[in-house]
Design a protein around this motif. Structure first.
Motif, PDB file in Angstrom:
ATOM      1  N   ALA A 115      -4.946   9.280  13.134  1.00 39.59           N
ATOM      2  CA  ALA A 115      -6.062   9.162  14.082  1.00 39.59           C
ATOM      3  C   ALA A 115      -6.755   7.808  13.963  1.00 39.59           C
ATOM      4  O   ALA A 115      -7.377   7.335  14.921  1.00 39.59           O
ATOM      5  CB  ALA A 115      -7.060  10.296  13.861  1.00 39.59           C
ATOM      6  N   GLU A 116      -6.654   7.155  12.798  1.00 43.95           N
ATOM      7  CA  GLU A 116      -7.268   5.845  12.591  1.00 43.95           C
ATOM      8  C   GLU A 116      -6.441   4.705  13.179  1.00 43.95           C
ATOM      9  O   GLU A 116      -6.937   3.585  13.310  1.00 43.95           O
ATOM     10  CB  GLU A 116      -7.488   5.593  11.091  1.00 43.95           C
ATOM     11  CG  GLU A 116      -8.518   6.511  10.466  1.00 43.95           C
ATOM     12  CD  GLU A 116      -8.660   6.288   8.966  1.00 43.95           C
ATOM     13  OE1 GLU A 116      -8.280   5.205   8.468  1.00 43.95           O
ATOM     14  OE2 GLU A 116      -9.148   7.214   8.289  1.00 43.95           O
ATOM     15  N   LEU A 117      -5.198   4.963  13.514  1.00 42.55           N
ATOM     16  CA  LEU A 117      -4.336   3.921  14.084  1.00 42.55           C
ATOM     17  C   LEU A 117      -4.792   3.560  15.493  1.00 42.55           C
ATOM     18  O   LEU A 117      -5.320   4.414  16.221  1.00 42.55           O
ATOM     19  CB  LEU A 117      -2.888   4.425  14.163  1.00 42.55           C
ATOM     20  CG  LEU A 117      -2.099   4.538  12.878  1.00 42.55           C
ATOM     21  CD1 LEU A 117      -0.768   5.252  13.142  1.00 42.55           C
ATOM     22  CD2 LEU A 117      -1.848   3.173  12.276  1.00 42.55           C
ATOM     23  N   LYS A 158       3.220   0.457   8.092  1.00 44.45           N
ATOM     24  CA  LYS A 158       2.625  -0.333   7.002  1.00 44.45           C
ATOM     25  C   LYS A 158       1.227   0.192   6.686  1.00 44.45           C
ATOM     26  O   LYS A 158       0.869   0.398   5.524  1.00 44.45           O
ATOM     27  CB  LYS A 158       2.580  -1.809   7.377  1.00 44.45           C
ATOM     28  CG  LYS A 158       2.015  -2.694   6.288  1.00 44.45           C
ATOM     29  CD  LYS A 158       2.017  -4.147   6.689  1.00 44.45           C
ATOM     30  CE  LYS A 158       1.418  -4.979   5.556  1.00 44.45           C
ATOM     31  NZ  LYS A 158       1.339  -6.380   5.932  1.00 44.45           N
ATOM     32  N   PHE A 159       0.445   0.446   7.719  1.00 46.05           N
ATOM     33  CA  PHE A 159      -0.904   0.986   7.526  1.00 46.05           C
ATOM     34  C   PHE A 159      -0.832   2.339   6.811  1.00 46.05           C
ATOM     35  O   PHE A 159      -1.551   2.576   5.832  1.00 46.05           O
ATOM     36  CB  PHE A 159      -1.619   1.140   8.881  1.00 46.05           C
ATOM     37  CG  PHE A 159      -2.908   1.904   8.792  1.00 46.05           C
ATOM     38  CD1 PHE A 159      -4.065   1.283   8.337  1.00 46.05           C
ATOM     39  CD2 PHE A 159      -2.970   3.249   9.153  1.00 46.05           C
ATOM     40  CE1 PHE A 159      -5.261   1.997   8.244  1.00 46.05           C
ATOM     41  CE2 PHE A 159      -4.159   3.958   9.059  1.00 46.05           C
ATOM     42  CZ  PHE A 159      -5.306   3.336   8.612  1.00 46.05           C
ATOM     43  N   LEU A 160       0.043   3.223   7.304  1.00 43.73           N
ATOM     44  CA  LEU A 160       0.155   4.561   6.714  1.00 43.73           C
ATOM     45  C   LEU A 160       0.633   4.492   5.261  1.00 43.73           C
ATOM     46  O   LEU A 160       0.137   5.225   4.411  1.00 43.73           O
ATOM     47  CB  LEU A 160       1.089   5.443   7.542  1.00 43.73           C
ATOM     48  CG  LEU A 160       0.573   5.842   8.930  1.00 43.73           C
ATOM     49  CD1 LEU A 160       1.645   6.584   9.698  1.00 43.73           C
ATOM     50  CD2 LEU A 160      -0.704   6.660   8.835  1.00 43.73           C
ATOM     51  N   ARG A 161       1.591   3.613   4.970  1.00 45.96           N
ATOM     52  CA  ARG A 161       2.069   3.465   3.587  1.00 45.96           C
ATOM     53  C   ARG A 161       0.939   3.025   2.671  1.00 45.96           C
ATOM     54  O   ARG A 161       0.788   3.534   1.566  1.00 45.96           O
ATOM     55  CB  ARG A 161       3.216   2.451   3.515  1.00 45.96           C
ATOM     56  CG  ARG A 161       4.573   3.068   3.670  1.00 45.96           C
ATOM     57  CD  ARG A 161       5.683   2.106   3.277  1.00 45.96           C
ATOM     58  NE  ARG A 161       5.692   0.869   4.037  1.00 45.96           N
ATOM     59  CZ  ARG A 161       6.306   0.690   5.196  1.00 45.96           C
ATOM     60  NH1 ARG A 161       6.995   1.672   5.729  1.00 45.96           N
ATOM     61  NH2 ARG A 161       6.258  -0.459   5.826  1.00 45.96           N
ATOM     62  N   VAL A 168       3.648   9.123   0.386  1.00 43.30           N
ATOM     63  CA  VAL A 168       4.699   8.430   1.118  1.00 43.30           C
ATOM     64  C   VAL A 168       5.931   9.316   1.314  1.00 43.30           C
ATOM     65  O   VAL A 168       6.534   9.318   2.373  1.00 43.30           O
ATOM     66  CB  VAL A 168       5.055   7.093   0.415  1.00 43.30           C
ATOM     67  CG1 VAL A 168       6.500   6.719   0.586  1.00 43.30           C
ATOM     68  CG2 VAL A 168       4.185   5.991   0.963  1.00 43.30           C
ATOM     69  N   VAL A 169       6.279  10.092   0.304  1.00 40.21           N
ATOM     70  CA  VAL A 169       7.444  10.970   0.438  1.00 40.21           C
ATOM     71  C   VAL A 169       7.205  11.973   1.562  1.00 40.21           C
ATOM     72  O   VAL A 169       8.071  12.192   2.401  1.00 40.21           O
ATOM     73  CB  VAL A 169       7.744  11.692  -0.898  1.00 40.21           C
ATOM     74  CG1 VAL A 169       8.813  12.750  -0.723  1.00 40.21           C
ATOM     75  CG2 VAL A 169       8.148  10.687  -1.955  1.00 40.21           C
TER      76      VAL A 169
END
Length: 176
Positions: A115-117, A158-161, A168-169
């Motif tokens: 939602a922040e993207l 990249k943002f989510l990672r 991450v998994v």
């Protein structure tokens, strides 16, 4: 080895003679009068079923008590197996509940970060990874080039990672 000549009165006499003693004997194993009664009935049913194969060189009383003991022990063994299976199922359900809770927490965090993207990055990620659509089809629908779409994907991932390092998994499995 000879056969016993069974008729209804012989069987009835055996039943009357040994039923109560067998009940007490079996009850000493299983500690449940109703179960003991069922087992003793099973013993007499087995006696009837196998009457042609009985060995008369052994005493009928010994045969009945041995059979009753074996049936009682089999019942107790069955109870142990059932109890062990119940514990295993209970443990599995408990673990599954805990794992589901952790999974739901991570999924909620992922949804919060999605939602922040920026809107286009989120839309591209959802269409390509959640819906499983092809890059070319999504790019055509959004009226952008495939390279622009890949840039949105790269920036979004990249943002989510960075935001979800420990998850991450989960992210990789969820966004397939």
């Amino acid at each position: 080895m000879g056969n016993i000549d069974f008729n209804d009165s012989t069987f009835e006499d055996l039943f009357k003679s040994y039923f109560q003693d067998l009940m007490r004997f079996v009850c000493s194993y299983v500690n449940d009068e109703e179960v003991a009664k069922d087992i003793v009935h099973d013993v007499f049913f087995a006696l009837l079923r196998n009457k042609k194969r009985l060995d008369v060189s052994y005493s009928m009383k010994s045969y009945l008590f041995t059979l009753a003991r074996n049936y009682a022990l089999n019942y107790l063994k069955h109870l142990r197996v059932v109890a062990m299976n119940e514990r295993e199922v209970s443990d599995l359900l408990e673990n599954a509940g805990e794992e589901l809770g952790v999974y739901e927490e991570r999924l909620n965090r992922l949804n919060e970060k999605l939602a922040e993207l920026p809107e286009k990055q989120r839309e591209v990620l959802m269409k390509c990874f959640v819906e499983g659509r092809k890059y070319k089809d999504v790019a055509d629908e959004m009226e952008i080039s495939v390279n622009s779409l890949k840039t949105h994907i790269s920036r979004g991932l990249k943002f989510l990672r960075n935001e979800l390092r420990e998850d991450v998994v989960l992210l990789m499995f969820t966004l397939k």
